[in-house]
Design a protein around this motif. Structure first.
Motif, mmCIF file in Angstrom:
data_model
loop_
_atom_site.group_PDB
_atom_site.id
_atom_site.type_symbol
_atom_site.label_atom_id
_atom_site.label_comp_id
_atom_site.label_asym_id
_atom_site.label_seq_id
_atom_site.Cartn_x
_atom_site.Cartn_y
_atom_site.Cartn_z
ATOM 1 N N ARG A 17 0.838 -1.220 0.000
ATOM 2 C CA ARG A 17 0.000 0.000 0.000
ATOM 3 C C ARG A 17 0.867 1.262 0.000
ATOM 4 N NH1 ARG A 17 -2.850 -3.027 4.009
ATOM 5 N NH2 ARG A 17 -4.649 -4.017 3.041
ATOM 6 N N LEU A 20 2.271 1.756 -3.460
ATOM 7 C CA LEU A 20 1.200 2.263 -4.323
ATOM 8 C C LEU A 20 0.968 3.747 -4.075
ATOM 9 C CD1 LEU A 20 -1.364 -0.650 -4.071
ATOM 10 C CD2 LEU A 20 -0.277 0.157 -6.178
ATOM 11 N N SER A 26 2.084 -0.220 -9.651
ATOM 12 C CA SER A 26 0.655 -0.136 -9.966
ATOM 13 C C SER A 26 -0.017 -1.439 -9.565
ATOM 14 C CB SER A 26 0.435 0.135 -11.456
ATOM 15 O OG SER A 26 0.603 -1.048 -12.198
ATOM 16 N N ARG A 27 -1.315 -1.401 -9.401
ATOM 17 C CA ARG A 27 -2.089 -2.569 -8.976
ATOM 18 C C ARG A 27 -2.080 -3.681 -10.018
ATOM 19 N NH1 ARG A 27 -4.059 1.795 -6.700
ATOM 20 N NH2 ARG A 27 -4.922 1.694 -4.596
ATOM 21 N N GLN A 28 -1.806 -3.351 -11.261
ATOM 22 C CA GLN A 28 -1.844 -4.338 -12.340
ATOM 23 C C GLN A 28 -0.518 -5.066 -12.542
ATOM 24 O OE1 GLN A 28 -4.700 -5.309 -13.595
ATOM 25 N NE2 GLN A 28 -5.580 -3.801 -12.214
ATOM 26 N N ARG A 60 -1.345 -10.688 -9.873
ATOM 27 C CA ARG A 60 -1.303 -9.211 -9.862
ATOM 28 C C ARG A 60 -1.317 -8.689 -8.424
ATOM 29 N NH1 ARG A 60 0.665 -8.463 -14.527
ATOM 30 N NH2 ARG A 60 -0.458 -9.545 -16.139
ATOM 31 N N ILE A 62 -3.062 -6.348 -7.253
ATOM 32 C CA ILE A 62 -4.445 -6.155 -6.811
ATOM 33 C C ILE A 62 -5.002 -7.428 -6.194
ATOM 34 C CG2 ILE A 62 -5.519 -6.685 -9.034
ATOM 35 C CD1 ILE A 62 -6.646 -3.931 -6.613
ATOM 36 N N LEU A 65 -3.879 -7.521 -2.590
ATOM 37 C CA LEU A 65 -4.541 -6.564 -1.705
ATOM 38 C C LEU A 65 -6.013 -6.871 -1.494
ATOM 39 C CD1 LEU A 65 -2.949 -3.234 -2.890
ATOM 40 C CD2 LEU A 65 -2.360 -4.606 -0.888
ATOM 41 N N GLU A 68 -10.188 -3.086 -1.279
ATOM 42 C CA GLU A 68 -9.630 -1.943 -0.578
ATOM 43 C C GLU A 68 -10.751 -0.961 -0.258
ATOM 44 O OE1 GLU A 68 -5.588 -0.532 -1.952
ATOM 45 O OE2 GLU A 68 -6.381 -1.443 -3.770
#
Length: 73
Positions: A17, A20, A26-28, A60, A62, A65, A68
């Motif tokens: 986090r 980011l 990036s999340r991707q 990934r 994302i 995580l 969110e």
């Protein structure tokens, strides 16, 4: 003697986090892209915790995580 950090999934998520938030990742991106932000000597512990939680390095960020919660602006 160097101390190896023992990673916990919540610590990993918090570090991700922060990366980011700083715009460094990036999340991707795949999880393995985090390698350049983790000390070489700590990577094994980091990777082991991810594997124990059934994450693959090609997954990934994302996926790591999950859901969110966003603060309203």
């Amino acid at each position: 003697m160097d101390t190896v950090v023992q990673y916990d999934i919540e610590v990993i998520k918090e570090e991700v986090r922060q990366l980011l938030k700083k715009g460094l990742i990036s999340r991707q991106q795949p999880i393995y892209s985090l390698f350049k932000y983790i000390c070489d000597r700590d990577w094994e512990s980091f990777e082991l915790e991810l594997e124990n939680r059934e994450f693959l390095l090609r997954d990934r960020i994302i996926d790591l995580l999950g859901r969110e919660d966003w603060d309203q602006d």
